[in-house]
Write an enzyme that holds these catalytic residues in place. Structure first.
Site, PDB file in Angstrom:
ATOM      1  N   LYS A 193      44.672  34.617  37.941  1.00 38.76           N
ATOM      2  CA  LYS A 193      45.475  33.739  38.795  1.00 38.76           C
ATOM      3  C   LYS A 193      45.798  32.431  38.063  1.00 38.76           C
ATOM      4  O   LYS A 193      46.958  32.032  37.981  1.00 38.76           O
ATOM      5  CB  LYS A 193      44.726  33.448  40.109  1.00 38.76           C
ATOM      6  N   ARG A 215      35.171  33.612  29.280  1.00 34.04           N
ATOM      7  CA  ARG A 215      36.123  32.551  29.640  1.00 34.04           C
ATOM      8  C   ARG A 215      35.594  31.156  29.290  1.00 34.04           C
ATOM      9  O   ARG A 215      34.428  30.846  29.475  1.00 34.04           O
ATOM     10  CB  ARG A 215      36.410  32.593  31.137  1.00 34.04           C
ATOM     11  N   ARG A 239      32.180  27.948  32.954  1.00 38.48           N
ATOM     12  CA  ARG A 239      31.838  27.655  34.344  1.00 38.48           C
ATOM     13  C   ARG A 239      30.445  28.180  34.679  1.00 38.48           C
ATOM     14  O   ARG A 239      30.074  29.274  34.289  1.00 38.48           O
ATOM     15  CB  ARG A 239      32.877  28.293  35.284  1.00 38.48           C
ATOM     16  N   ARG A 253      30.527  37.051  43.635  1.00 44.84           N
ATOM     17  CA  ARG A 253      31.905  36.624  43.931  1.00 44.84           C
ATOM     18  C   ARG A 253      32.791  37.830  44.194  1.00 44.84           C
ATOM     19  O   ARG A 253      33.674  37.784  45.054  1.00 44.84           O
ATOM     20  CB  ARG A 253      32.454  35.782  42.771  1.00 44.84           C
TER      21      ARG A 253
HETATM   22  P1  AP5 Z   1      41.719  33.307  35.011  1.00 48.87           P
HETATM   23  O1  AP5 Z   1      43.183  33.160  34.938  1.00 48.87           O
HETATM   24  O2  AP5 Z   1      40.867  32.121  34.812  1.00 48.87           O
HETATM   25  O3  AP5 Z   1      41.302  34.110  36.336  1.00 48.87           O
HETATM   26  P2  AP5 Z   1      41.319  33.669  37.865  1.00 48.87           P
HETATM   27  O4  AP5 Z   1      41.959  34.759  38.630  1.00 48.87           O
HETATM   28  O5  AP5 Z   1      41.888  32.313  38.001  1.00 48.87           O
HETATM   29  O6  AP5 Z   1      39.773  33.732  38.158  1.00 48.87           O
HETATM   30  P3  AP5 Z   1      38.795  32.665  38.838  1.00 48.87           P
HETATM   31  O7  AP5 Z   1      37.416  32.971  38.371  1.00 48.87           O
HETATM   32  O8  AP5 Z   1      39.286  31.265  38.651  1.00 48.87           O
HETATM   33  O9  AP5 Z   1      38.942  33.077  40.331  1.00 48.87           O
HETATM   34  P4  AP5 Z   1      38.015  32.768  41.489  1.00 48.87           P
HETATM   35  O10 AP5 Z   1      38.894  33.138  42.606  1.00 48.87           O
HETATM   36  O11 AP5 Z   1      36.708  33.406  41.455  1.00 48.87           O
HETATM   37  O12 AP5 Z   1      37.642  31.217  41.263  1.00 48.87           O
HETATM   38  P5  AP5 Z   1      38.083  29.883  42.005  1.00 48.87           P
HETATM   39  O13 AP5 Z   1      38.073  28.824  41.008  1.00 48.87           O
HETATM   40  O14 AP5 Z   1      39.319  30.118  42.801  1.00 48.87           O
HETATM   41  O15 AP5 Z   1      41.331  34.434  33.915  1.00 48.87           O
HETATM   42  C1  AP5 Z   1      39.971  34.826  33.730  1.00 48.87           C
HETATM   43  C2  AP5 Z   1      39.707  35.070  32.218  1.00 48.87           C
HETATM   44  O16 AP5 Z   1      40.444  36.216  31.806  1.00 48.87           O
HETATM   45  C3  AP5 Z   1      40.171  33.931  31.296  1.00 48.87           C
HETATM   46  O17 AP5 Z   1      39.268  33.852  30.241  1.00 48.87           O
HETATM   47  C4  AP5 Z   1      41.558  34.385  30.828  1.00 48.87           C
HETATM   48  O18 AP5 Z   1      41.865  33.871  29.534  1.00 48.87           O
HETATM   49  C5  AP5 Z   1      41.383  35.902  30.773  1.00 48.87           C
HETATM   50  N1  AP5 Z   1      42.602  36.656  31.105  1.00 48.87           N
HETATM   51  C6  AP5 Z   1      43.526  36.341  32.070  1.00 48.87           C
HETATM   52  N2  AP5 Z   1      44.508  37.284  32.122  1.00 48.87           N
HETATM   53  C7  AP5 Z   1      44.170  38.218  31.176  1.00 48.87           C
HETATM   54  C8  AP5 Z   1      44.794  39.450  30.755  1.00 48.87           C
HETATM   55  N3  AP5 Z   1      45.944  39.893  31.298  1.00 48.87           N
HETATM   56  N4  AP5 Z   1      44.190  40.163  29.779  1.00 48.87           N
HETATM   57  C9  AP5 Z   1      43.019  39.714  29.211  1.00 48.87           C
HETATM   58  N5  AP5 Z   1      42.408  38.563  29.572  1.00 48.87           N
HETATM   59  C10 AP5 Z   1      42.969  37.820  30.547  1.00 48.87           C
HETATM   60  O19 AP5 Z   1      36.908  29.678  43.033  1.00 48.87           O
HETATM   61  C11 AP5 Z   1      35.624  29.325  42.612  1.00 48.87           C
HETATM   62  C12 AP5 Z   1      34.722  29.069  43.807  1.00 48.87           C
HETATM   63  O20 AP5 Z   1      35.223  27.974  44.581  1.00 48.87           O
HETATM   64  C13 AP5 Z   1      34.603  30.215  44.817  1.00 48.87           C
HETATM   65  O21 AP5 Z   1      33.620  31.152  44.423  1.00 48.87           O
HETATM   66  C14 AP5 Z   1      34.245  29.473  46.092  1.00 48.87           C
HETATM   67  O22 AP5 Z   1      32.897  29.112  46.079  1.00 48.87           O
HETATM   68  C15 AP5 Z   1      35.075  28.217  45.977  1.00 48.87           C
HETATM   69  N6  AP5 Z   1      36.420  28.383  46.563  1.00 48.87           N
HETATM   70  C16 AP5 Z   1      37.613  28.309  45.901  1.00 48.87           C
HETATM   71  N7  AP5 Z   1      38.651  28.527  46.743  1.00 48.87           N
HETATM   72  C17 AP5 Z   1      38.092  28.759  47.963  1.00 48.87           C
HETATM   73  C18 AP5 Z   1      38.653  29.076  49.231  1.00 48.87           C
HETATM   74  N8  AP5 Z   1      39.973  29.190  49.418  1.00 48.87           N
HETATM   75  N9  AP5 Z   1      37.792  29.248  50.276  1.00 48.87           N
HETATM   76  C19 AP5 Z   1      36.451  29.103  50.124  1.00 48.87           C
HETATM   77  N10 AP5 Z   1      35.855  28.824  48.931  1.00 48.87           N
HETATM   78  C20 AP5 Z   1      36.683  28.657  47.858  1.00 48.87           C
HETATM   79 MG    MG Z   2      41.133  30.419  38.587  1.00 50.88          MG
END
Ligand code: AP5
Ligand code: MG
Ligand code: ZN
Length: 218
Positions: A14, A128, A161, A172
Site C-alpha cells: 500500500k 523492509r 519497524r 497483524r
Molecule cells: P509496503 O508498501 O510498506 O506495504 P504496506 O501494504 O504499506 O504494509 P504495512 O505493513 O505498512 O501495512 P499495515 O497495514 O500492516 O501497516 P500500517 O502502518 O497501516 O511494502 C512492504 C515491503 O514490501 C516493503 O519492504 C516494500 O519495499 C516491499 N514491496 C512492496 N511491493 C512489492 C512488490 N510488488 N514486490 C516485492 N516487494 C514489494 O499499520 C500499522 C499498525 O497501526 C496496525 O497494526 C494498527 O495497530 C495501527 N493502525 C493503522 N491503521 C489503523 C486503522 N485504520 N485502524 C486501527 N489501527 C490502525
Molecule cells: Mg504501509
C-alpha cells in the site's frame, strides 16, 4: 477530484504504491499507520496510546482512529482528493468515512485491493526498512535505497519497524483476515472494488493500477 482507498494485507504494498499513485492522481496521501507512527515519535498522548496496540499487532480502537483521520482530512491539501492507505480497516471506520464524505457532497470513488499470498507478505516485511522522516518504504532485496541506510526521497535515516517481527506480522495478518476482509465486500457491494494482483514487480503492479483507474474513469 478523486477519493481512493488502498486495501491490502500488511506488506501488500500500500505504502509503496501510494508513493507513485498520489503523484499521478494529484491527491494527498493519508496513511493511518504513518499518522500513528508520527504521533509516537512526537511522544503525544495519541502516540503512546497507539503504541500499546501497534506493538501487539492489534488495531487501535475505532473511535480514536476515526477522529484522527477525519481531523487529518480537514487540512487544505486534502481538498483535491485523498488516497487513503490503511484506513478504513473495519466496517465502522468505512461507514464513518462515508458519512463524513457524504456530508460534504463527496464519496469514495474506488477501492483498490492489492492481493498478495501470505508467505510473500512475511518475506516482504522481514526485509523492509522505512524512512524515519517521510516513511517511504524500502526492501533489502526488491527495492533497496540508492545509498545504504538513507532515504532516496529525503535523505532521512532508515529503520526497521518494531511490528515487523515474524510473530507480530502473523498477528497483524490474523487481524486483517478477521476485521478488515469484511470491508472488501462492503466496497464490492457498492460496485467500487478493483482487484489487483500484487504478487508481481512493483512497477507491474503500478501500471496495472493506473490502467484500471483509467479504464474506470474513461
Ligand atoms: P509496503 O508498501 O510498506 O506495504 P504496506 O501494504 O504499506 O504494509 P504495512 O505493513 O505498512 O501495512 P499495515 O497495514 O500492516 O501497516 P500500517 O502502518 O497501516 O511494502 C512492504 C515491503 O514490501 C516493503 O519492504 C516494500 O519495499 C516491499 N514491496 C512492496 N511491493 C512489492 C512488490 N510488488 N514486490 C516485492 N516487494 C514489494 O499499520 C500499522 C499498525 O497501526 C496496525 O497494526 C494498527 O495497530 C495501527 N493502525 C493503522 N491503521 C489503523 C486503522 N485504520 N485502524 C486501527 N489501527 C490502525
Ligand atoms: Mg504501509
Ligand atoms: Zn524519507
Amino acid at each position: 477530484m478523486m477519493n481512493v482507498v488502498l486495501l491490502g494485507a500488511p506488506g501488500a504494498g500500500k505504502g509503496t504504491q501510494a508513493a507513485t499513485l498520489t503523484k499521478q492522481l494529484g491527491v494527498a496521501h493519508v496513511a493511518s499507520g504513518d499518522l500513528f507512527r508520527r504521533a509516537l515519535s512526537e511522544q503525544t498522548e495519541l502516540g503512546l496510546l497507539a503504541k500499546s496496540y501497534m506493538e501487539k499487532g492489534e488495531l487501535v480502537p475505532d473511535e480514536v482512529t476515526i477522529d484522527m483521520v477525519l481531523e487529518r482530512i480537514r487540512q487544505p491539501d486534502c481538498a483535491a482528493g485523498v488516497l487513503f492507505d490503511g484506513f478504513p480497516r473495519t466496517l465502522s471506520q468505512a461507514k464513518a468515512l462515508d458519512e463524513r464524505l457524504a456530508g460534504e457532497g463527496k464519496t469514495i470513488d474506488k477501492a483498490i485491493y492489492i492481493e498478495v499470498p501470505e508467505e510473500a507478505l512475511v518475506k516482504r516485511l522481514s526485509g523492509r526498512w522505512i524512512c524515519r522522516d517521510c516513511q517511504t518504504p524500502y526492501h533489502e532485496v526488491s527495492s533497496p535505497p540508492k545509498v545504504p541506510g538513507r532515504c532516496d526521497v529525503c535523505g532521512g535515516e532508515l529503520y526497521q519497524r518494531a511490528d515487523d517481527t515474524e510473530e507480530t506480522v502473523r498477528e497483524r495478518l490474523k487481524v486483517f483476515f478477521s476485521q478488515t476482509l469484511p470491508i472488501i465486500d462492503y466496497y464490492e457491494n457498492q460496485g467500487k472494488l478493483l482487484r489487483v494482483d500484487g504478487d508481481r514487480d512493483i512497477d507491474e503492479v503500478s501500471s496495472s493500477i493506473s490502467r484500471l483507474l483509467q479504464t474506470e474513469r474513461a
